[in-house]
Design a protein around this motif. Structure first.
Motif, PDB file in Angstrom:
ATOM      1  N   PHE A 139       0.845  -1.186   0.000  1.00 24.43           N
ATOM      2  CA  PHE A 139       0.000   0.000   0.000  1.00 24.43           C
ATOM      3  C   PHE A 139       0.878   1.231   0.000  1.00 24.43           C
ATOM      4  O   PHE A 139       2.049   1.184   0.388  1.00 24.43           O
ATOM      5  CB  PHE A 139      -0.983   0.017   1.180  1.00 24.43           C
ATOM      6  N   ASP A 140       0.296   2.324  -0.471  1.00 23.80           N
ATOM      7  CA  ASP A 140       1.057   3.562  -0.584  1.00 23.80           C
ATOM      8  C   ASP A 140       0.756   4.455   0.609  1.00 23.80           C
ATOM      9  O   ASP A 140      -0.403   4.652   0.972  1.00 23.80           O
ATOM     10  CB  ASP A 140       0.673   4.278  -1.879  1.00 23.80           C
TER      11      ASP A 140
ATOM     12  N   GLN B 253       4.611   0.580   0.895  1.00 23.97           N
ATOM     13  CA  GLN B 253       4.939  -0.294   2.027  1.00 23.97           C
ATOM     14  C   GLN B 253       4.488  -1.705   1.664  1.00 23.97           C
ATOM     15  O   GLN B 253       3.354  -1.899   1.225  1.00 23.97           O
ATOM     16  CB  GLN B 253       4.174   0.149   3.290  1.00 23.97           C
TER      17      GLN B 253
ATOM     18  N   GLY C 138      -8.339   3.072  16.178  1.00 20.10           N
ATOM     19  CA  GLY C 138      -7.047   2.749  16.799  1.00 20.10           C
ATOM     20  C   GLY C 138      -6.924   3.452  18.137  1.00 20.10           C
ATOM     21  O   GLY C 138      -7.651   4.411  18.421  1.00 20.10           O
TER      22      GLY C 138
ATOM     23  N   HIS D  99      -7.182   7.421  15.564  1.00 20.15           N
ATOM     24  CA  HIS D  99      -7.430   7.275  14.119  1.00 20.15           C
ATOM     25  C   HIS D  99      -8.634   6.343  13.934  1.00 20.15           C
ATOM     26  O   HIS D  99      -8.694   5.277  14.547  1.00 20.15           O
ATOM     27  CB  HIS D  99      -6.195   6.691  13.432  1.00 20.15           C
TER      28      HIS D  99
ATOM     29  N   GLY E  38      -2.683   3.369   2.389  1.00 20.53           N
ATOM     30  CA  GLY E  38      -2.610   2.722   3.698  1.00 20.53           C
ATOM     31  C   GLY E  38      -3.510   3.289   4.780  1.00 20.53           C
ATOM     32  O   GLY E  38      -3.520   2.774   5.903  1.00 20.53           O
ATOM     33  N   ALA E  39      -4.290   4.312   4.479  1.00 21.63           N
ATOM     34  CA  ALA E  39      -5.009   5.029   5.545  1.00 21.63           C
ATOM     35  C   ALA E  39      -5.969   4.145   6.331  1.00 21.63           C
ATOM     36  O   ALA E  39      -6.214   4.399   7.514  1.00 21.63           O
ATOM     37  CB  ALA E  39      -5.751   6.227   4.953  1.00 21.63           C
TER      38      ALA E  39
ATOM     39  N   TYR F  51      -5.457   0.962   6.981  1.00 17.07           N
ATOM     40  CA  TYR F  51      -4.741  -0.112   7.692  1.00 17.07           C
ATOM     41  C   TYR F  51      -4.563   0.282   9.161  1.00 17.07           C
ATOM     42  O   TYR F  51      -3.439   0.383   9.667  1.00 17.07           O
ATOM     43  CB  TYR F  51      -3.382  -0.368   7.027  1.00 17.07           C
ATOM     44  N   VAL F  52      -5.683   0.470   9.871  1.00 23.41           N
ATOM     45  CA  VAL F  52      -5.650   0.977  11.251  1.00 23.41           C
ATOM     46  C   VAL F  52      -4.888   0.001  12.146  1.00 23.41           C
ATOM     47  O   VAL F  52      -5.234  -1.182  12.206  1.00 23.41           O
ATOM     48  CB  VAL F  52      -7.078   1.171  11.800  1.00 23.41           C
TER      49      VAL F  52
END
Ligand SMILES: Nc1nc2c(c(=O)[nH]1)N[C@H]1C(S)=C(S)[C@@H](COP(=O)(O)O)O[C@H]1N2
Ligand SMILES: [Mo]
Length: 159
Positions: free
Chosen positions: A48-49, A56, A93, A97, A141-142, A144-145
């Motif tokens: 993911f970016d 990543q 999270g 987040h 990637g936002a 991907y908590v």
């Protein structure tokens, strides 16, 4: 309470846990160890970016978010697709987040996306950190908590 057999050396007080709550019949508090032993573990190799750090690449293992949430018994009529399609999930999270998925993204009759609650990241157990959301279909990637503390289930409140 007995200690989880997978991590006998870790005091229970240090183990991260998440709550599945909201519009469910059976709210649950689950440690990462319970997520590992209570459901079939799936694998995902993803890239993911990140806006800050670029691409990543990671390897994740864990149960399907769908299976864990279904065990909490969301208050929808499970036989009716239209009823299920009204629901959403907010994943938080520990740092505040929070991101949202439509239930339909992960429902087998709709998007059927293999979203995971990862119990292991690149071969490392996440029992102390907390589990991580894995959304293989996302380009960035936002969602991907990491260090998840809550999965709130509910009907989208307004139209
Ligand atoms: N709890 C939490 N999870 C988070 C974030 C955050 O700020 N807090 N940032 C997200 C963003 S923007 C990205 S790109 C990825 C970064 O994952 P990495 O640190 O494994 O590369 O984590 C995501 N998960
Ligand atoms: Mo990011």
């Amino acid at each position: 309470m007995s200690r989880p057999s997978a991590q006998p050396h870790i005091p229970a007080a240090r183990l991260a846990s998440l709550m599945v709550l909201g519009e469910v019949a059976r709210p649950a508090t689950l440690t990462v160890g319970e997520l590992r032993t209570g459901w079939e573990q799936h694998r995902a190799e993803v890239v993911f970016d990140c806006a800050a750090n670029g691409p990543q690449r990671h390897r994740f293992e864990g149960p399907l978010l769908r299976e864990v949430v279904l065990d909490a018994q969301p208050l929808f009529d499970a036989r009716r697709r239209k009823d299920r399609s009204r629901f959403a999930l907010a994943v938080s999270g520990g740092d505040g987040h929070r991101t949202v998925l439509a239930w339909a993204e992960i429902d087998a009759d709709f998007g059927d996306s293999p979203v995971l609650l990862a119990t292991r990241l690149d071969g490392e157990d996440l029992d102390l950190t907390g589990c991580q959301l894995v959304v293989p279909a996302d380009r960035c990637g936002a969602r991907y908590v990491s260090a998840i503390t809550r999965v709130r289930v509910g009907v989208w409140p307004q139209g």
